[in-house]
Design an enzyme around this catalytic site. Sequence first.
Site, mmCIF file in Angstrom:
data_model
loop_
_atom_site.group_PDB
_atom_site.id
_atom_site.type_symbol
_atom_site.label_atom_id
_atom_site.label_comp_id
_atom_site.label_asym_id
_atom_site.label_seq_id
_atom_site.Cartn_x
_atom_site.Cartn_y
_atom_site.Cartn_z
ATOM 1 N N ASP A 61 -17.518 -12.516 6.999
ATOM 2 C CA ASP A 61 -16.068 -12.381 6.958
ATOM 3 C C ASP A 61 -15.647 -11.800 8.305
ATOM 4 O OD1 ASP A 61 -13.453 -11.634 6.686
ATOM 5 O OD2 ASP A 61 -13.727 -10.478 4.836
ATOM 6 N N TYR A 106 -14.416 -4.372 2.661
ATOM 7 C CA TYR A 106 -13.077 -4.860 2.337
ATOM 8 C C TYR A 106 -13.008 -6.332 2.706
ATOM 9 C CZ TYR A 106 -8.103 -5.734 2.341
ATOM 10 O OH TYR A 106 -6.869 -6.272 2.086
ATOM 11 N N TYR A 135 0.813 -1.232 0.000
ATOM 12 C CA TYR A 135 0.000 0.000 0.000
ATOM 13 C C TYR A 135 0.836 1.268 0.000
ATOM 14 C CZ TYR A 135 -3.499 -3.369 1.737
ATOM 15 O OH TYR A 135 -4.321 -4.438 1.906
ATOM 16 N N LYS A 162 -6.523 -13.442 10.560
ATOM 17 C CA LYS A 162 -5.822 -12.538 11.490
ATOM 18 C C LYS A 162 -5.577 -13.111 12.894
ATOM 19 C CE LYS A 162 -6.373 -8.237 9.033
ATOM 20 N NZ LYS A 162 -7.396 -8.038 8.029
HETATM 21 C C1 LIG Z 1 -7.418 -8.390 6.544
HETATM 22 C C2 LIG Z 1 -8.732 -8.804 6.029
HETATM 23 C C3 LIG Z 1 -8.851 -9.758 4.994
HETATM 24 C C4 LIG Z 1 -7.646 -10.301 4.271
HETATM 25 O O1 LIG Z 1 -6.841 -11.084 5.066
HETATM 26 P P1 LIG Z 1 -5.321 -11.362 4.591
HETATM 27 O O2 LIG Z 1 -4.810 -12.349 5.583
HETATM 28 O O3 LIG Z 1 -4.625 -10.041 4.646
HETATM 29 O O4 LIG Z 1 -5.380 -11.902 3.200
HETATM 30 C C5 LIG Z 1 -10.108 -10.153 4.615
HETATM 31 N N1 LIG Z 1 -11.209 -9.672 5.218
HETATM 32 C C6 LIG Z 1 -11.139 -8.754 6.199
HETATM 33 C C7 LIG Z 1 -12.395 -8.273 6.839
HETATM 34 C C8 LIG Z 1 -9.905 -8.278 6.632
HETATM 35 O O5 LIG Z 1 -9.827 -7.343 7.580
#
Ligand SMILES: *Cc1c(COP(=O)(O)O)cnc(C)c1O
Length: 403
Positions: free
Chosen positions: A224, A134, A6, A251
């Site tokens: 997600d 996102y 980024y 994460k």
């Molecule tokens: C960080 C994130 C992702 C992507 O995860 P990566 O491990 O960076 O590929 C997907 N969805 C959400 C909501 C996120 O915050």
Amino acid sequence: MIWYPYEQMKTMNAPFKVVDAEGVYIYTEDGNKMIDSISSWWSMIHGYKNPEIGDAIKTQVDKFSHVMLGGLTHEPVQKLAAKLKDWLPGDLDYCFFSDSGSVAVEVSLKMALQYYVNQGDLTRTKVLGLKEAYHGDTFKAMEVGDDSDYHYILSAYGPKTGAINIPTEIPALEEAFREHHHELNAMIVEPLLQGAGGMLMYDIEFLKRARELCDEYDVLLIFDEVATGFGRTGNRFVADVVLPDILVLGKGLTGGYIGHAATIANHKVFDKFWSEDDGKALMHGPTFMGNALACSAALKSIEIFEREDYMSKIKRIEEIARRELAELTERNDPRIKEIRIMGGCACIEVYDPETLAGFQKFAAERGVFNRPFLSFMYTMVPYIITEEELVKIYTVFKDWFKL
Ligand SMILES: *Cc1c(COP(=O)(O)O)cnc(C)c1O
């Protein structure tokens, strides 16, 4: 040369070089000691150098670090899948592992599409998503997302055809279902808290209505929870309150120690893949899925999360953020648009991104690592943080607005 994320490589500030890290602290080469106020992209929930997680990884290294899951299996991955089955709500029992959140999102979208294809229905090709969403930086994740700062490259393909993005308002939700239900296979959301879109927070009623409409029209609901999982919203998982058909975790899954993610489906989804027909199998298999070190770290991370009652720690973190930022709300600073707080996340949104220019350096000089983006200055602290350390972070925030 390292190509950093980024960043405009030509004009970016040099990153801080880390030589050690322990608890909430990052130590840099030039002798600085900073509190990590954003948990290394929201993942490092137990802080750095947790001895139990370290030992869990070391013990596994002495056995084997990795074997493929194609034709092989092992105890750490079996135990983690069993733990998640027990620990997660409802019948979210079928756990597909991958190496990152973006890939886990891709897997969830592939599952939803194939859920219909396996029933002979090739017309359900679209996904309903949210404005400012996102879901990661891979292509389908970008398409279901809606954040021009991350996804503008997609505009080269012309208008998007596979996803519809709506605001987090119930009338818009109802209208989208009325108009598009026959072509939707899934609705995907970051529940309650939209992270990279700007720490946007919305009401649980929206998700309850989404659940009803998904049931009514047999559209799969995907949460997600890569960012929101493991307590970040003040709920253990938002899925504890409204149950999705597919849950995506990343994460914090390994406590931030090793990249890993999971896409967890319920019985209804899994049943449509369960067949004598090879053509109905899920054709996906990341090389490092179910990595033994990652699974060992995740098991230990969940054990600590439960044993140390992290949910009450998160409640305290939220209370302290409210108390410390109240003064800033009362000051009615004309540069500040809104202050939002939910669970282990607090965000100050300003009108003009220029207001935050130079803040990272200012904070670093005062012993706080922070990384505002666009017009958002925020915290996503490690849950082991003390009150004193939280007060220090918010004092630096408040001092910035005294300038
Ligand atoms: C960080 C994130 C992702 C992507 O995860 P990566 O491990 O960076 O590929 C997907 N969805 C959400 C909501 C996120 O915050």
